[in-house]
Every structure is written in structure tokens, then in C-alpha cells.
Design an enzyme around this catalytic site. Structure first.
Site, mmCIF file in Angstrom:
data_model
loop_
_atom_site.group_PDB
_atom_site.id
_atom_site.type_symbol
_atom_site.label_atom_id
_atom_site.label_comp_id
_atom_site.label_asym_id
_atom_site.label_seq_id
_atom_site.Cartn_x
_atom_site.Cartn_y
_atom_site.Cartn_z
ATOM 1 N N PRO A 262 0.864 -1.217 0.078
ATOM 2 C CA PRO A 262 0.178 -0.095 0.116
ATOM 3 C C PRO A 262 0.750 1.337 0.049
ATOM 4 O O PRO A 262 1.905 1.317 0.868
ATOM 5 C CB PRO A 262 -0.799 -0.174 1.250
ATOM 6 C CG PRO A 262 0.044 -0.985 2.110
ATOM 7 C CD PRO A 262 0.978 -1.856 1.395
ATOM 8 N N CYS A 334 0.272 29.241 -15.578
ATOM 9 C CA CYS A 334 -0.324 29.660 -16.686
ATOM 10 C C CYS A 334 -0.856 28.770 -17.781
ATOM 11 O O CYS A 334 -0.295 28.430 -18.890
ATOM 12 C CB CYS A 334 1.000 30.637 -17.348
ATOM 13 S SG CYS A 334 1.183 32.084 -16.438
ATOM 14 N N GLU A 335 -2.041 27.865 -17.442
ATOM 15 C CA GLU A 335 -2.446 27.049 -18.144
ATOM 16 C C GLU A 335 -3.960 27.215 -17.659
ATOM 17 O O GLU A 335 -4.492 27.086 -16.390
ATOM 18 C CB GLU A 335 -1.976 25.773 -18.067
ATOM 19 C CG GLU A 335 -0.558 25.421 -18.502
ATOM 20 C CD GLU A 335 -0.330 24.031 -19.019
ATOM 21 O OE1 GLU A 335 -1.167 23.027 -19.272
ATOM 22 O OE2 GLU A 335 0.774 23.686 -18.917
ATOM 23 N N TYR A 363 0.691 10.966 -3.323
ATOM 24 C CA TYR A 363 0.774 11.513 -4.477
ATOM 25 C C TYR A 363 0.850 13.147 -4.615
ATOM 26 O O TYR A 363 0.245 13.549 -5.498
ATOM 27 C CB TYR A 363 -0.178 10.708 -5.569
ATOM 28 C CG TYR A 363 0.312 9.362 -5.455
ATOM 29 C CD1 TYR A 363 1.401 8.866 -5.955
ATOM 30 C CD2 TYR A 363 -0.692 8.358 -4.765
ATOM 31 C CE1 TYR A 363 1.631 7.319 -5.843
ATOM 32 C CE2 TYR A 363 -0.659 7.086 -4.841
ATOM 33 C CZ TYR A 363 0.688 6.560 -5.146
ATOM 34 O OH TYR A 363 0.789 5.153 -4.947
HETATM 35 N N1 LLP Z 1 3.039 -1.223 -6.047
HETATM 36 C C1 LLP Z 1 3.402 -0.877 -7.154
HETATM 37 C C2 LLP Z 1 4.109 -1.593 -8.046
HETATM 38 C C3 LLP Z 1 2.814 0.290 -7.729
HETATM 39 O O1 LLP Z 1 3.152 0.713 -8.977
HETATM 40 C C4 LLP Z 1 2.018 1.234 -7.020
HETATM 41 C C5 LLP Z 1 1.478 2.545 -7.413
HETATM 42 C C6 LLP Z 1 1.838 0.807 -5.504
HETATM 43 C C7 LLP Z 1 2.215 -0.283 -5.251
HETATM 44 C C8 LLP Z 1 0.998 1.496 -4.588
HETATM 45 O O2 LLP Z 1 -0.170 1.919 -5.082
HETATM 46 P P1 LLP Z 1 -1.336 2.628 -4.134
HETATM 47 O O3 LLP Z 1 -1.549 1.632 -2.780
HETATM 48 O O4 LLP Z 1 -0.800 3.740 -3.547
HETATM 49 O O5 LLP Z 1 -2.438 2.779 -4.851
HETATM 50 N N2 LLP Z 1 -0.400 9.089 -9.041
HETATM 51 C C9 LLP Z 1 -1.555 8.131 -8.968
HETATM 52 C C10 LLP Z 1 -1.346 6.669 -8.552
HETATM 53 C C11 LLP Z 1 -0.487 6.200 -8.937
HETATM 54 C C12 LLP Z 1 0.219 4.948 -8.543
HETATM 55 C C13 LLP Z 1 1.255 4.126 -8.984
HETATM 56 N N3 LLP Z 1 1.595 2.907 -8.447
HETATM 57 C C14 LLP Z 1 -2.601 9.116 -8.188
HETATM 58 O O6 LLP Z 1 -2.292 10.155 -7.664
HETATM 59 O O7 LLP Z 1 -3.630 8.530 -7.917
#
Ligand code: LLP
Length: 404
Positions: A262, A334-335, A363
Site C-alpha cells: 500500500p 499559466c494554463e 501523490y
Molecule cells: N506497487 C506498485 C508496483 C505500484 O506501482 C504502486 C503505485 C503501488 C504499489 C502503490 O499503489 P497505491 O497503494 O498507492 O494505490 N499518482 C496516482 C497513483 C499512481 C500509483 C502508481 N503505482 C494518483 O495520484 O492517483
């Protein structure tokens, strides 16, 4: 919100605006919740792409949680924060041999995301340990851009190629110690995760005896809107445990362990982003509250159309009115897409008021940039004792030219 009005204004005058503020209590509570929900049978590793502030990482480690890294930079930060090689799992995508060497030299376990990466790992770490990232064919996530398994994604190894993978493992004398997957980011229903876990376990039973661990991935969502239901961790556990029991009953290594990855679940809710209202206007009948919260500071709304709750904090106590007109909260980039929250009841904002953005701990800062040569904000921690501590300084004008 874990900040009072006075605290919010005090913090901005001390550390500048905008500002990320994190709550130690909430961060630790989320870590404990996850560990307790999985009763020690599924070990969480924090995916540090969600938030790589070393102060937060140290607390996460204290809570008994490991870490996943996707780049040498993330490995470097984890080491700085006190993580041992054995606590880090490297899950890169399309890594160069130089990057693979960086991890292998430190004896950090690497996961291969393709057969071609598996061969590269074999070349740089012949005779070493390796893991495989499998695409179970089932994905989930809050938008297409973050669905990372299924039939249209660049991630993971097609299960049809498992026999090929085994040949490469043999050719380079590698030891396959685990498999991992990640179906995507932000689901609030356990269904797809449980289905994908079932698929992965079946693949392991068919192809990969003797593994030390199986990692089901991350993606656990948090509610971004006030009326959204939380992910039911007990239901997730109740879906997974029977699958794990029946898997282990048929598997040769009864000591096989289980992991998850997570990111958001641990970090999102402990973070608030504070910004300042710098201009208020009406244009062709639409109302705009102009702030310093450009998409260089929080990219999610612009990149994914993501929703974050925003709260107006007025300069004067009792200054706000209950039914304020709707307005778009915009940033200073500026977008014209630079809108952090559209049509929200904050139309009575005035210059100098604060806009607080919720669930900004995951994020948020980690995706921030210096676009428009704007400075990335500072990060502050509210400790369990209620003290505020600077845990990352804001960029400076000099930092913009430091690498020329
Ligand atoms: N493991 C791997 C291999 C991943 O690529 C990711 C996230 C995670 C775990 C953790 O995922 P989470 O538990 O945080 O959902 N920037 C996007 C989210 C991109 C996630 C990329 N990979 C946002 O702000 O929603």
C-alpha cells in the site's frame, strides 16, 4: 481537519504558502490499522512513490512496515531514512542495467517486470535472487492511467510466458524467491483485488514451487469525497485468508509468506495542503478563487480529474457564510486547466483567506514540480505531542539555478 484555524494561519506565516502539513497520529493510525486487519499474515510494505519524506518513512518503519522502491532515488532515500537492504523490495519498470546494478550491489531483491528485464537482472546478478512481477489479467483503479494489470498495460509478465521465465532463471542460475503483482491504484471494493490474488496463487501453484513470498500489491483506496464508504479491510481480509489457507495446504513450502504494497492507504489521509487566496474574480458569470495552489504543487486534479475536498478558512473568525456561491478554485500556473477544485461553495473567499485541501498526503508532494519555475513548498509534521516540525524546507530561488 487536524488543524485549527489559528494553527493554519500560524503555519503559513512561519513556513510560507503553500505548505504541506502531515499528522503523525493519522499516519501511525493507518499503519496500525493495516497491520491489525491482516493479523500479521500479510506484511505491508509502503510504496514510497506515494510519499518519500524521510521523516514519514522513519515513522512508517517504526510501525514495522517495509518498503517498495521503483528507482535508485527511492532506494537512496530509504537508506537515508534507516531502512536496511532486507527491508527494501525494488520493483522498477524498464530499469537500465546501471539501475539494476545499484540495487544488486546492495543485495536488494529486484522484481523483473518483463523477460527482457529478467535477462538483464541475470546479466548483472548471475546466481543471485530475483522476483517476478506477474500480470494476473485483472486490473482496477480510479482511472485508466493507474490501472496496472489486465490486457492493456505495460506492466508485468504475461502468465503465458511463465515457462520462458523459468528457462531464463535457470540459464542465469537465479533463485526465484517470490512473485508480486499490482493491479492498480485506488479501489474501494475488495472484489478485484481478491480475484487477482486468486489468479496469482493459481499461477504460483502451477509454475513456481518453493517460493519464500507472494506479494499481492497495493491499490487500497481511501475516500476522497465526504460521502464515500471506506474500503472494508475486514472484508478484504475475509476474501484473502481462505484463498491463502487453501493455497498453503497445496503448496510445497508451508512457510511461504504474504505481502502487500500500500502507498495511498498509509499516506493520503495524514496530509493537508494549505494555500492562500490571492485573487477573487468573476468572468463572464463564472466565479474564480485564485490561489497559490497551482498544479505544480498538487497535480492529481489536473492529471486524473481527481476530487479533493477543499475547505475555506476565513481570515476573520466566523467570517464564512454557510451557503457561499460556487466558485472554481484555481492555481497560479499559466494554463487554463489549472483548476484544483471546480464549482465548490467557496465563493465568499477573500484575499488572504486559506484554502485547505484534504487527503493530500499521497501523490501530492511526491508528484510536485517546479513548472513555471515555481518553488515546491515546505513540508511540516504535526507530532503526537501537538508540536510542529519542519521536515522538508521549501525550494529557494537559488535551488532553481543550482544545477546550471
Ligand atoms: N506497487 C506498485 C508496483 C505500484 O506501482 C504502486 C503505485 C503501488 C504499489 C502503490 O499503489 P497505491 O497503494 O498507492 O494505490 N499518482 C496516482 C497513483 C499512481 C500509483 C502508481 N503505482 C494518483 O495520484 O492517483
Amino acid at each position: 481537519m487536524f488543524l485549527s484555524r489559528e494553527e493554519a494561519f500560524g503555519l503559513l506565516s512561519q513556513f510560507g504558502s503553500p505548505l504541506y502539513v502531515y499528522s503523525e497520529d493519522i499516519l501511525r493510525a493507518r499503519c496500525r490499522e493495516l497491520r491489525e486487519a491482516f493479523c500479521g499474515r500479510i506484511h505491508p510494505s509502503f510504496s514510497i512513490k506515494a510519499n518519500s519524506n524521510a521523516a514519514l518513512l522513519r515513522m512508517i518503519r517504526e510501525e514495522g512496515i517495509g518498503a517498495d522502491a521503483v528507482s535508485c532515488g527511492e532506494i537512496f532515500i530509504l537508506e537515508y531514512a534507516g531502512f536496511d537492504s532486507s527491508e527494501i523490495f525494488f520493483i522498477p519498470n524498464n530499469a537500465s542495467e546501471k539501475e539494476l546494478c545499484f540495487a544488486a550491489e546492495r543485495d536488494i531483491l529486484i522484481s523483473a517486470d518483463s523477460l527482457s528485464q529478467l535477462e538483464a537482472i541475470g546479466r548483472v546478478n548471475r546466481g543471485g535472487r530475483v522476483a517476478l512481477r506477474i500480470n494476473p489479467g485483472i486490473g482496477a483503479g480510479h482511472c485508466d492511467k493507474v490501472v496496472t494489470a489486465g490486457h492493456a498495460t505495460k506492466f508485468g509478465i504475461d502468465p503465458a510466458l511463465c515457462c520462458e521465465a523459468k528457462k531464463i532463471i535457470k540459464a542465469f542460475d537465479l533463485k526465484l524467491t517470490g512473485v508480486n503483482q499490482h493491479i492498480g491504484s485506488l479501489f474501494l471494493e475488495p472484489g478485484p483485488y481478491v480475484k487477482a490474488a486468486e489468479a496469482l496463487l493459481a499461477i504460483v501453484l502451477e509454475h513456481f514451487p518453493g517460493l519464500e513470498f507472494i506479494d499481492f500489491g497495493g491499490g487500497f483506496g481511501v475516500p476522497y469525497k465526504k460521502n464515500e464508504q471506506r474500503l472494508d479491510l475486514a472484508a478484504l481480509r475475509d476474501g484473502l485468508f481462505p484463498l491463502m489457507d487453501s493455497f498453503t495446504a497445496h503448496y510445497d513450502n508451508k512457510d511461504v509468506s504474504f505481502k502487500c504494497e500500500p502507498g495511498r492507504y498509509i499516506a493520503a489521509e495524514c496530509g493537508i495542503l494549505l494555500g492562500t487566496v490571492n485573487a477573487v474574480k468573476e468572468c463572464f458569470g463564472r466565479r474564480y478563487v485564485g490561489t497559490d495552489l497551482g498544479f505544480n504543487v498538487l497535480m492529481r486534479p489536473v492529471l486524473y480529474d481527481s476530487w479533493h475536498e477543499v475547505q475555506l478558512i476565513k481570515k476573520e473568525e466566523d467570517g464564512g457564510c454557510a451557503s457561499a456561491p460556487l466558485a472554481d478554485v484555481t492555481g497560479n500556473i499559466c494554463e487554463s486547466g489549472d483548476i484544483i477544485a471546480a464549482s465548490r461553495p467557496v465563493g465568499d473567499a477573500e484575499n488572504g483567506d486559506i484554502i485547505a485541501v484534504g487527503n493530500a498526503g499521497a501523490y501530492g508532494y511526491s508528484m510536485s514540480s517546479v513548472y513555471n519555475s515555481r518553488l515546491r513548498p515546505a513540508e511540516v509534521l504535526k507530532t503526537t505531542e501537538g508540536k510542529f516540525r519542519l521536515i522538508r524546507a521549501a525550494d529557494t530561488l537559488q535551488s532553481l539555478t543550482a544545477s546550471f
